[in-house]
Enzyme design. Structure first.
Site, mmCIF file in Angstrom:
data_model
loop_
_atom_site.group_PDB
_atom_site.id
_atom_site.type_symbol
_atom_site.label_atom_id
_atom_site.label_comp_id
_atom_site.label_asym_id
_atom_site.label_seq_id
_atom_site.Cartn_x
_atom_site.Cartn_y
_atom_site.Cartn_z
ATOM 1 N N HIS A 10 1.300 -0.899 -1.753
ATOM 2 C CA HIS A 10 -0.126 -0.701 -1.979
ATOM 3 C C HIS A 10 -0.608 -1.292 -3.308
ATOM 4 C CE1 HIS A 10 -0.869 1.396 1.700
ATOM 5 N NE2 HIS A 10 0.106 2.240 1.463
ATOM 6 N N ARG A 45 5.239 -8.048 5.791
ATOM 7 C CA ARG A 45 4.640 -8.089 7.126
ATOM 8 C C ARG A 45 4.422 -9.532 7.583
ATOM 9 N NH1 ARG A 45 1.905 -3.887 9.690
ATOM 10 N NH2 ARG A 45 2.279 -1.832 8.783
ATOM 11 N N THR A 101 2.419 1.692 9.266
ATOM 12 C CA THR A 101 3.320 1.867 10.398
ATOM 13 C C THR A 101 3.041 3.193 11.093
ATOM 14 O OG1 THR A 101 4.996 0.609 9.188
ATOM 15 C CG2 THR A 101 5.728 1.834 11.115
#
Length: 246
Positions: A10, A45, A101
């Site tokens: 984050h 990702r 997720t």
């Protein structure tokens, strides 16, 4: 003593919101190290929404503790992981439209593919964990495909609103830990854990690592990441000592 894995994704999310150079997740990983993190976790990702390949490369070279790479099973990401060789990879499901997720990997439905991927990593001396729901079928399948450990998805527990529901889900997690250990797997846990709900996990689950990200990064906005990590470590230690005296 349960180890703390700190996810710094984050920090990169904030950076990518402006497509600039700050805040730097690599610096955050270093400060988390100083705060006592036992593991640094990042998720590369496929859509590169936060962590970038360069972040992975730099953290591989600079993180003092174990670097745990969360990743999907796409060929591109597998090839990157095999090139960088982090200390551990954790295979997770991945959907482009999800915010984070949403659930565990369906190991039982893709055994052959996962067996092949797990073998590639183990042949390259990379430790393999699978992020799964606390479900007996998935736990057994994880052992069958060759995983060395699992990370139990604690999202339902973390999101439960009623005390009775939290207690029931905690019991499910505890039973899953016992099943996994009976299968010869090492056990970690994570997802949605905060400074308010981590205590019962520590007291009731016989696990090795807790992986926590959003709550620590949120706390770090006000106190700094080194202090936020240290506070979570102290909380884990406090509840671990309560467990020892139960």
């Amino acid at each position: 003593m349960i180890k703390l894995g700190v996810n710094v994704d984050h920090v990169a999310t904030i950076r990518q919101a402006r497509m600039t150079f700050e805040p730097d997740p690599v610096t955050a990983a270093g400060l988390a190290d100083l705060g006592g993190a036992d593991v640094i976790t990042i998720h590369l990702r496929e859509d590169r929404r936060h962590i970038q390949e360069r972040d992975l490369e730099l953290m591989h070279d600079t993180v003092f503790t174990k670097l745990n790479l969360e990743m999907a099973t796409s060929r591109e990401i597998v090839d990157i992981a095999l090139k960088i060789k982090p200390g551990q990879i954790t295979l997770v499901p991945e959907k482009r439209q999800e915010i984070t997720t949403e659930g565990g990997l369906s190991v039982a439905s893709q055994k052959q593919m996962l067996t092949d991927i797990v073998k590639k990593f183990k042949d390259n001396d990379i430790y393999v964990s699978l992020f799964i729901d606390p479900d007996k079928e998935q736990i057994t399948a994880s052992r069958e495909v060759g995983a060395q450990s699992i990370e139990l998805h604690t999202g339902r527990y973390a999101n439960a609103q009623r005390e009775e529901e939290r207690t029931e889900l905690l019991q499910t997690l505890s039973k899953s830990v016992k099943i996994a250990k009976g299968e010869g797997l090492r056990v970690n846990a994570g997802h949605g854990l905060t400074y308010k709900n981590t205590g019962p996990i520590v007291e009731h689950l016989d696990i090795e690592e807790l992986h926590i990200g959003h709550s620590i990064v949120s706390r770090a906005i006000f106190v700094g990441i080194e202090t936020a990590v240290r506070e979570m470590k102290e909380l884990i230690y406090k509840h671990f000592m309560i467990k020892q005296n139960l």
